[in-house]
Design an enzyme around this catalytic site. Structure first.
Site, PDB file in Angstrom:
ATOM      1  N   LEU A  64       0.828  -1.205   0.000  1.00 55.20           N
ATOM      2  CA  LEU A  64       0.000   0.000   0.000  1.00 55.20           C
ATOM      3  C   LEU A  64       0.868   1.263   0.000  1.00 55.20           C
ATOM      4  O   LEU A  64       2.063   1.213   0.325  1.00 55.20           O
ATOM      5  CB  LEU A  64      -0.923  -0.031   1.224  1.00 55.20           C
ATOM      6  CG  LEU A  64      -1.845  -1.266   1.295  1.00 55.20           C
ATOM      7  CD1 LEU A  64      -2.471  -1.393   2.678  1.00 55.20           C
ATOM      8  CD2 LEU A  64      -2.923  -1.179   0.223  1.00 55.20           C
ATOM      9  N   PRO A  65       0.282   2.423  -0.329  1.00 54.89           N
ATOM     10  CA  PRO A  65       1.091   3.634  -0.511  1.00 54.89           C
ATOM     11  C   PRO A  65       1.712   4.224   0.746  1.00 54.89           C
ATOM     12  O   PRO A  65       2.838   4.729   0.708  1.00 54.89           O
ATOM     13  CB  PRO A  65       0.100   4.628  -1.138  1.00 54.89           C
ATOM     14  CG  PRO A  65      -0.989   3.796  -1.712  1.00 54.89           C
ATOM     15  CD  PRO A  65      -1.103   2.607  -0.821  1.00 54.89           C
ATOM     16  N   THR A  95       6.201   0.438   2.292  1.00 57.25           N
ATOM     17  CA  THR A  95       7.213   1.252   2.967  1.00 57.25           C
ATOM     18  C   THR A  95       6.484   2.385   3.675  1.00 57.25           C
ATOM     19  O   THR A  95       5.892   3.254   3.024  1.00 57.25           O
ATOM     20  CB  THR A  95       8.232   1.813   1.973  1.00 57.25           C
ATOM     21  OG1 THR A  95       8.935   0.730   1.357  1.00 57.25           O
ATOM     22  CG2 THR A  95       9.240   2.710   2.681  1.00 57.25           C
ATOM     23  N   LYS A 170      14.822  -0.373   5.756  1.00 56.10           N
ATOM     24  CA  LYS A 170      14.458   0.126   4.426  1.00 56.10           C
ATOM     25  C   LYS A 170      14.782   1.612   4.273  1.00 56.10           C
ATOM     26  O   LYS A 170      15.394   2.025   3.277  1.00 56.10           O
ATOM     27  CB  LYS A 170      12.971  -0.109   4.182  1.00 56.10           C
ATOM     28  CG  LYS A 170      12.411   0.498   2.886  1.00 56.10           C
ATOM     29  CD  LYS A 170      13.042  -0.099   1.640  1.00 56.10           C
ATOM     30  CE  LYS A 170      12.554   0.592   0.363  1.00 56.10           C
ATOM     31  NZ  LYS A 170      11.175   0.232   0.031  1.00 56.10           N
ATOM     32  N   LYS A 245       9.627   9.954  -1.274  1.00 54.81           N
ATOM     33  CA  LYS A 245       8.842   9.426  -0.150  1.00 54.81           C
ATOM     34  C   LYS A 245       9.756   8.790   0.892  1.00 54.81           C
ATOM     35  O   LYS A 245       9.632   9.063   2.098  1.00 54.81           O
ATOM     36  CB  LYS A 245       7.843   8.388  -0.664  1.00 54.81           C
ATOM     37  CG  LYS A 245       7.149   7.597   0.434  1.00 54.81           C
ATOM     38  CD  LYS A 245       6.397   6.391  -0.116  1.00 54.81           C
ATOM     39  CE  LYS A 245       5.940   5.481   1.010  1.00 54.81           C
ATOM     40  NZ  LYS A 245       5.264   4.258   0.515  1.00 54.81           N
TER      41      LYS A 245
END
Length: 296
Positions: A64-65, A95, A170, A245
């Site tokens: 998902l975003p 992420t 990450k 992002k």
């Protein structure tokens, strides 16, 4: 094993297809009917809702975003947790912010579910090829249950520790990637300006102390690495806005932890400018093009 898969974007679609090809029964859901149709053509069963996707599933995988979407999809009144069968394991591969991942894990645990955060590295090609790297945060039990599922979608599965640590790995990794890509672009640009062509510089530096992944696997200068986005007009790949992002998440986490990340913040500013200048959909190695044109 039956798996519910939610989030069939550029990454999720390939991951879902690899689960199917590995023999899992996959019930796939996305807000895009076209994405669901593509999953069905790859062998999944289409679902018209979250409830239908997770019904009877032994595991739920999400891609998902952002954190707000993860918390909503899992814990809203009509979300995953409300419809998942008892004992299902949740694997969120999005992420998101470290604290959002830890909040999600706490809520899942309170409801009797195991949940791991398992963000990925490798991009769209690795998602399609089943060669992703997964950085996994969660309990030993959760990791043990998630690992066989992740192995159907990736080649490197690493347990990073407790809940949220997958996200820590990450964002720290991608902050380093963003910095190293800009440095690599500057080095190639400098070599060119001083009369050394890209191939010759690559042949030297890729075997010397300046060697790094941004150079040898994803070379931002056209020519030396034929598969790199630089050889197809900087089409992604890994888009500027996706890197942006991750750099924002890293910056926010660094501020909260009072960790100095001066070069990370410089990289963030550079990618913010690229995005605002209309390059958000280009590959993040497009920094090279901007340097070459003198607009940086």
């Amino acid at each position: 094993m039956k798996i519910g898969f939610i989030g069939l974007g550029n990454m999720g679609s390939g991951m879902c297809a690899n689960l199917v090809s590995s023999g899992y029964q996959v019930q796939a859901f996305d807000l895009s009917a076209e994405a669901v149709a593509a999953a069905v053509s790859a062998g999944a069963t289409g679902a018209s809702s979250i409830a239908e996707a997770v019904s009877g599933s032994d595991a739920v995988v999400t891609m998902l975003p952002a954190g707000k979407h993860v918390l909503s999809v899992y814990f809203d009144a009509d979300g995953v947790a409300a419809h998942a069968q008892e004992g299902a394991v949740f694997l969120d591969c999005s992420t998101i912010a470290v604290e959002d991942a830890r909040t999600a894990a706490e809520q899942a645990t309170a409801l009797g579910f195991e949940m791991v955060d398992a963000p990925v590295s490798g991009g769209v090609a690795a998602a399609a090829g089943g060669t992703l790297t997964f950085m996994v945060g969660g309990s030993e039990t959760g990791f043990g249950r998630a690992k066989p599922i992740l192995e159907a979608m990736g080649k490197t599965i690493v347990h990073a520790g407790g809940a949220g640590n997958g996200q820590v790995a990450k964002i720290a990794n991608n902050m380093l990637l963003g910095i190293s890509m800009i440095a690599t672009c500057e080095a190639f640009n400098l070599a060119e300006k001083l009369g050394l062509d890209a191939q010759t510089f690559f042949d030297i530096s890729s075997k010397a102390s300046g060697q790094n992944w941004s150079m040898t696997s994803y070379c931002p200068a056209p020519g030396p690495v034929p598969t790199a986005p630089s050889n197809r007009g900087y089409e992604p790949g890994f888009a500027v806005d996706m890197m942006l992002k991750d750099l924002r998440l890293a910056s926010q986490a660094a501020d909260a932890a009072e960790a100095p990340t001066a070069f990370g913040k410089e990289a963030l500013a550079a990618y913010e400018k690229l995005s605002s200048d209309g390059f958000g959909g280009k590959d993040f190695s497009v920094v090279m093009q901007r340097l070459s044109s003198g607009d940086n």
